[in-house]
Write a protein that holds these residues in place. Structure first.
Motif, PDB file in Angstrom:
ATOM      1  N   ASP B  38       0.840  -1.199   0.000  1.00 24.13           N
ATOM      2  CA  ASP B  38       0.000   0.000   0.000  1.00 24.13           C
ATOM      3  C   ASP B  38       0.876   1.250   0.000  1.00 24.13           C
ATOM      4  O   ASP B  38       2.089   1.163   0.089  1.00 24.13           O
ATOM      5  CB  ASP B  38      -0.977   0.025   1.186  1.00 24.13           C
ATOM      6  CG  ASP B  38      -0.284  -0.003   2.528  1.00 24.13           C
ATOM      7  OD1 ASP B  38       0.962   0.068   2.560  1.00 24.13           O
ATOM      8  OD2 ASP B  38      -0.967  -0.110   3.549  1.00 24.13           O
ATOM      9  N   SER B  39       0.220   2.381  -0.114  1.00 21.11           N
ATOM     10  CA  SER B  39       0.969   3.632  -0.154  1.00 21.11           C
ATOM     11  C   SER B  39       1.121   4.156   1.268  1.00 21.11           C
ATOM     12  O   SER B  39       0.133   4.512   1.907  1.00 21.11           O
ATOM     13  CB  SER B  39       0.208   4.637  -1.008  1.00 21.11           C
ATOM     14  OG  SER B  39       1.038   5.686  -1.363  1.00 21.11           O
ATOM     15  N   PRO B  40       2.361   4.217   1.794  1.00 23.08           N
ATOM     16  CA  PRO B  40       2.501   4.698   3.169  1.00 23.08           C
ATOM     17  C   PRO B  40       2.088   6.161   3.276  1.00 23.08           C
ATOM     18  O   PRO B  40       2.248   6.922   2.321  1.00 23.08           O
ATOM     19  CB  PRO B  40       3.995   4.537   3.468  1.00 23.08           C
ATOM     20  CG  PRO B  40       4.622   3.929   2.279  1.00 23.08           C
ATOM     21  CD  PRO B  40       3.639   3.906   1.157  1.00 23.08           C
ATOM     22  N   GLY B  41       1.591   6.544   4.444  1.00 23.02           N
ATOM     23  CA  GLY B  41       1.115   7.917   4.628  1.00 23.02           C
ATOM     24  C   GLY B  41       2.207   8.952   4.519  1.00 23.02           C
ATOM     25  O   GLY B  41       1.968  10.085   4.123  1.00 23.02           O
ATOM     26  N   ALA B  49       2.980   3.917  12.270  1.00 26.61           N
ATOM     27  CA  ALA B  49       2.734   2.781  13.159  1.00 26.61           C
ATOM     28  C   ALA B  49       2.410   1.561  12.322  1.00 26.61           C
ATOM     29  O   ALA B  49       1.550   0.766  12.674  1.00 26.61           O
ATOM     30  CB  ALA B  49       1.607   3.114  14.117  1.00 26.61           C
ATOM     31  N   PHE B 202       9.281   9.552  -3.805  1.00 26.17           N
ATOM     32  CA  PHE B 202       8.138   8.806  -3.297  1.00 26.17           C
ATOM     33  C   PHE B 202       6.910   9.370  -3.993  1.00 26.17           C
ATOM     34  O   PHE B 202       6.496  10.486  -3.712  1.00 26.17           O
ATOM     35  CB  PHE B 202       8.051   8.974  -1.776  1.00 26.17           C
ATOM     36  CG  PHE B 202       6.784   8.447  -1.150  1.00 26.17           C
ATOM     37  CD1 PHE B 202       5.978   7.503  -1.780  1.00 26.17           C
ATOM     38  CD2 PHE B 202       6.391   8.884   0.110  1.00 26.17           C
ATOM     39  CE1 PHE B 202       4.814   7.029  -1.193  1.00 26.17           C
ATOM     40  CE2 PHE B 202       5.230   8.430   0.717  1.00 26.17           C
ATOM     41  CZ  PHE B 202       4.438   7.506   0.052  1.00 26.17           C
ATOM     42  N   LYS B 203       6.402   8.602  -4.961  1.00 22.72           N
ATOM     43  CA  LYS B 203       5.182   9.021  -5.640  1.00 22.72           C
ATOM     44  C   LYS B 203       4.045   8.247  -4.999  1.00 22.72           C
ATOM     45  O   LYS B 203       3.991   7.011  -5.144  1.00 22.72           O
ATOM     46  CB  LYS B 203       5.256   8.710  -7.135  1.00 22.72           C
ATOM     47  CG  LYS B 203       6.194   9.605  -7.906  1.00 22.72           C
ATOM     48  CD  LYS B 203       6.040   9.312  -9.382  1.00 22.72           C
ATOM     49  CE  LYS B 203       6.978  10.154 -10.201  1.00 22.72           C
ATOM     50  NZ  LYS B 203       7.042   9.710 -11.597  1.00 22.72           N
ATOM     51  N   ALA B 204       3.172   8.956  -4.301  1.00 30.90           N
ATOM     52  CA  ALA B 204       2.074   8.287  -3.590  1.00 30.90           C
ATOM     53  C   ALA B 204       1.286   7.391  -4.535  1.00 30.90           C
ATOM     54  O   ALA B 204       1.027   7.768  -5.682  1.00 30.90           O
ATOM     55  CB  ALA B 204       1.162   9.341  -2.974  1.00 30.90           C
ATOM     56  N   ASN B 205       0.977   6.202  -4.073  1.00 36.54           N
ATOM     57  CA  ASN B 205       0.206   5.207  -4.846  1.00 36.54           C
ATOM     58  C   ASN B 205       0.926   4.711  -6.091  1.00 36.54           C
ATOM     59  O   ASN B 205       0.320   4.063  -6.935  1.00 36.54           O
ATOM     60  CB  ASN B 205      -1.146   5.764  -5.300  1.00 36.54           C
ATOM     61  CG  ASN B 205      -1.983   6.166  -4.142  1.00 36.54           C
ATOM     62  OD1 ASN B 205      -2.177   5.380  -3.229  1.00 36.54           O
ATOM     63  ND2 ASN B 205      -2.451   7.392  -4.147  1.00 36.54           N
ATOM     64  N   ILE B 231       4.119   0.334  -5.855  1.00 33.41           N
ATOM     65  CA  ILE B 231       2.960   0.179  -4.959  1.00 33.41           C
ATOM     66  C   ILE B 231       1.816  -0.503  -5.713  1.00 33.41           C
ATOM     67  O   ILE B 231       1.307   0.034  -6.696  1.00 33.41           O
ATOM     68  CB  ILE B 231       2.537   1.552  -4.395  1.00 33.41           C
ATOM     69  CG1 ILE B 231       3.689   2.108  -3.540  1.00 33.41           C
ATOM     70  CG2 ILE B 231       1.252   1.446  -3.577  1.00 33.41           C
ATOM     71  CD1 ILE B 231       3.630   3.583  -3.282  1.00 33.41           C
TER      72      ILE B 231
END
Lengths: 315, 531
Positions: B38-41, B49, B202-205, B231
């Motif tokens: 998944d895409s980390p926050g 966490a 870091f490209k989200a998703n 991802i």
């Protein structure tokens, strides 16, 4: 005509304003916000820290102020910042639009280029084995969910060719570039093609029974001329309506297709943003989609007049 | 003739040995490709966490000390120096001093010093001006009074009382040292570390890319030119990607047992391991409201569990039964088998346990003609939902009719914090196989993660006693006693401890999957690709 266009444009603005209010309110009615998610995923609930972050993100302001802030920014081209990536929302959304646009464009092209000719063939050969076969194809297209079809394509691809067409931002050849879009476009466009085929068939069947078709035949026009020049031109109006509606519905199909083929387009991004309650991304993306739908509808209305000279606006 | 054969065998043996040694010689180069679930926050390990952050970002950083990356079972004896050259406890066990390396630079070229250590831990303790957006492991440092700088390359942790576990907490993948000169906000988007790999993007998703740090203080490392994580939230697509060779490794400890069989049948060359991941599936009981304010009903619930059935259905038998601490042999603090089986509900005769449970239910006023109606709340995620359904089926046998109440992730913790549930099914992951982490976090009075509000002052005294105990054998016995008592009190009945799989291509070398934590084994500095 001019008055009609102006009226339509005004109605478009009113529609978009209404949509903006609905999106904004609905998003905030849904329980939980980004702060809840960030803190609670860690199982850590410190009310003071949560309140601080809510203040920092502007979530503690009254909803009207938040709305005005968003709309004000939107009118100035400032879409705000993503709560998750902390990058400008525009920077996050813009690179994803061409990816989804290519995919949606190819899917619609596939839908029209397969659906219309096969619909005509099916109508012209009504009751034949070919007609039955094409009706089976169209029914299966309507019945197969696109995610299932997508997975099936991926599995077959791995099993037969030892590779799979999932997204690569830097394709090495044009063939690879075409494959990474064309295959998912077919998966998502199959349903739409099936619907187009059925609408074209029924519309054609109705037109083919008209007197002027009989007249054309009596005057010695060829079958091809009768079918494609006289019949299809008149049968295509409902088909265009359906394609216009399908273009709007396509985003729903793209969500699962982008997920299955791992394409980083706006549809998958929207779902992810919703999961995080990333308001700036969600509300701007939904607005963008709303604008696209409204504009497509407008274009479809204009096309009616271009295709059927009997239709005139505002008279 | 015989001598010729012997010579041939000898030559072949030498050749084989040469070949093996050549194969074992690490090769530099190549990009290690993994899919991410998944895409980390964000990219900031301290603010997360979930090990969704540790896997991609741990290679960017270093800790003061770290668990040996090639010994699967993390323990105090496998702790190795990293940014620290050495460490020493004071005579009263209240000061832990680290001598730091002098040859370390941050990825932006600035030197690493003791000030960075102080900054990091002051921020974790909430003592600095700069704040993390969220700080989920603040409680790990509750016993640290202050971190002092003795010189540019020496720092000390001064404790309120002895806490031998601190070193293990510092060796976790969750304890990297951050640079003073980079703000927490920047660390969430463009992290700067001292580790073997530098952050690229870091490209989200979409993807996370890291590149080799050519100035890494461990000369000759890393072997890889980079690490790329794509991802892919859809598990089927991800597994197909691995099988088709698009990825060198699956996301660590993410392949379920049934999927593992699929992977191995489609790619027989894949190297797959199954390890416990120190995540327990447990029941949270709202003991502040009826009907579970009745201890008899809580005990009946614990007696109704058929733990083996859960493990058989969900993991084809590959799971473990235990208390709060991870079961042996992977777990270091597990109760002995006979002690475990003496706890009500853990005995092998499930029917006998359920008979006893039914008697307790009848005592509470329920029976064949009067069933207790409840809801079992859980998160809307498969690993939560599936055991919840089995639980509902099992408690039918003790006159409890339950309905599944699936809750969106965003609402799950607020809901249980509000005590707006009767019975919940929850998963608890432990970053370190260490009682201090587990007990204080989940069972201490007032702890934020103590969802059930279980509070037993006598047990809390035992928490402190074991925490201070420097004799490992004595400490272990105290931990057993506490764990047994927690289960008997039905504080948070543990159903099972899961095991999960990881697969990689045979040319991937030097990967070790940890057996008592999913959070600590991703430095990847000496991973190499034999191709």
């Amino acid at each position: 005509m001019f008055a009609y266009i102006v009226r339509r444009l005004f109605l478009m603005l009113v529609t978009l304003f209404g949509i903006s209010v609905i999106i904004f309110v609905l998003l905030r009615v849904v329980p939980g916000n980004i702060v809840d998610i960030l803190f609670d995923a860690a199982g850590f609930v410190d009310p003071a820290d949560k309140a601080n972050l809510e203040r920092e993100l502007g979530l503690s302001q009254p909803i009207v102020i938040q709305y005005l802030h968003w709309i004000g920014g939107l009118l100035h081209g400032d879409l705000g910042y993503s709560y998750v990536s902390e990058k400008p929302a525009l920077e996050e959304i813009l690179p994803r639009i061409p990816i989804t646009a290519r995919l949606a464009g190819l899917a619609l092209l596939f839908s029209a280029s397969i659906g219309i000719p096969l619909g005509v063939i099916s109508a012209v050969h009504q009751g034949s084995k070919l007609d039955y076969a094409l009706r089976v194809v169209s029914l299966s297209g309507l019945s197969l969910p696109s995610f299932w079809l997508g997975l099936l394509i991926l599995m077959a691809s791995v099993s037969l060719f030892g590779t799979m067409p999932i997204f690569n931002p830097n394709p090495k050849t044009w063939l690879e570039a075409l494959t990474i879009y064309a295959v998912p476009a077919m998966a998502v466009g199959f349903r739409s093609a099936a619907l187009t085929m059925r609408i074209t068939r029924s519309s054609m069947l109705e037109i083919l029974r008209q007197d002027y078709i009989r007249t054309a035949r009596a005057k010695g026009a060829s079958e091809a001329s009768v079918n494609y020049h006289h019949a299809l031109k008149n049968a295509v109006l409902p088909v265009i309506t359906v394609i216009g509606i399908e273009a709007a519905f396509l985003i729903g199909g793209l969500i699962v297709t982008e997920t299955v083929f791992n394409i980083p387009g706006i549809a998958r991004f929207l779902v992810e943003a919703l999961r995080w309650r990333d308001y700036p991304i969600v509300q701007n993306l939904v607005m963008f989609i709303a604008v696209v739908v409204v504009v497509v509808n407008f274009i479809v209305d204009m096309l009616y007049a271009a295709i059927d000279p009997r239709i005139r606006f505002g008279d | 003739m015989r001598s010729v054969q012997a010579l041939a065998v000898a030559v072949l043996s030498v050749l084989t040995i040469c070949d093996v040694s050549r194969a074992a010689e690490p090769k530099s180069g190549g990009v290690f490709k993994i899919y991410h679930r998944d895409s980390p926050g964000s990219a900031s390990i301290h603010e997360g966490a979930t090990y969704s952050l540790n896997v991609p970002f741990m290679p960017i950083f270093n800790n003061l000390v770290i668990f040996d990356q090639h010994i699967a079972q993390n323990s105090s004896s496998t702790i190795r120096p990293e940014l620290a050259e050495s460490w020493a406890w004071s005579g009263d066990n209240k000061t832990l001093t680290f001598k730091l390396r002098t040859d370390v630079k941050w990825h932006d070229g600035k030197p690493f010093t003791a000030a960075d250590v102080k900054c990091t831990f002051d921020m974790l303790m909430g003592k600095s001006q700069q704040k993390f957006r969220q700080n989920p492991r603040k409680s790990w440092y509750d016993q640290v009074d202050e971190v002092t700088i003795n010189s540019d390359y020496e720092a000390s942790f001064k404790l309120k009382r002895p806490q031998p576990a601190l070193l293990s907490l510092l060796a976790s993948g969750y304890s990297p040292v951050y640079p003073c000169h980079v703000s927490p906000a920047e660390m969430r988007t463009k992290p700067v570390g001292t580790g073997p790999f530098k952050f690229v993007e870091f490209k989200a998703n979409e993807s996370i890319k890291l590149t080799k740090n050519p100035d890494y203080f461990k000369k000759g490392l890393p072997y890889l030119d980079g690490i790329e994580l794509t991802i892919i939230p859809n598990r089927s697509t991800a597994i197909l990607g691995f099988v088709s060779g698009k990825f060198d490794m699956t996301f660590p400890t993410e392949v379920s047992i049934p999927l593992l069989k699929d992977v191995q049948s489609q790619d027989p060359t894949a190297v797959c391991v199954v390890e416990p991941n120190n995540v327990s599936t447990n029941i949270i009981v709202n003991s502040t409201a009826p009907p579970f304010d009745n201890l008899d009903i809580r005990r009946a619930l614990a007696l109704a569990l058929d733990r083996k059935a859960f493990i058989q259905i969900m993991f084809e038998g590959q799971g473990d039964i235990g208390g709060t601490m991870e079961p042996a042999p992977a777990g270091l603090w597990a109760m002995p088998k006979d002690m475990l089986e003496s706890i009500p509900g853990y005995g092998p005769d499930v029917e006998k346990n359920r008979e006893e449970a039914r008697k307790l239910m009848q005592k509470a006023g329920y029976g064949p003609d009067k069933h207790l109606q409840i809801k079992v709340s859980t998160r809307n995620i498969a690993v939560y939902r599936d055991p919840a359904i089995i639980l509902i089926d099992q408690i039918k046998s003790i006159y409890i009719d339950a309905e599944l109440d699936v809750v969106d992730t965003a609402q799950w913790f607020p809901k249980i914090a509000r005590k707006d549930y009767s019975l919940g099914l929850n998963l608890t992951g432990n970053a370190v196989d260490e009682p201090d982490q587990s007990f204080y976090e989940n069972y201490a009075c007032g702890s934020e993660r103590n969802y059930t509000n279980y509070c037993n002052k006598d047990i809390e005294k035992l928490f402190d006693q074991q925490s201070e105990e420097t004799n490992p054998d004595k400490r272990k016995k105290l931990v057993w006693e506490i764990d047994k008592k927690l289960q008997e009190d039905v504080a948070r009945p543990i159903i099972f401890h899961a095991r999960t799989g990881t697969c990689w291509k045979p040319y991937v070398k030097n990967v070790t999957i940890m057996s008592n934590s999913s959070y600590n084994g991703y430095r990847y500095e000496d991973v190499w690709l034999d191709k």
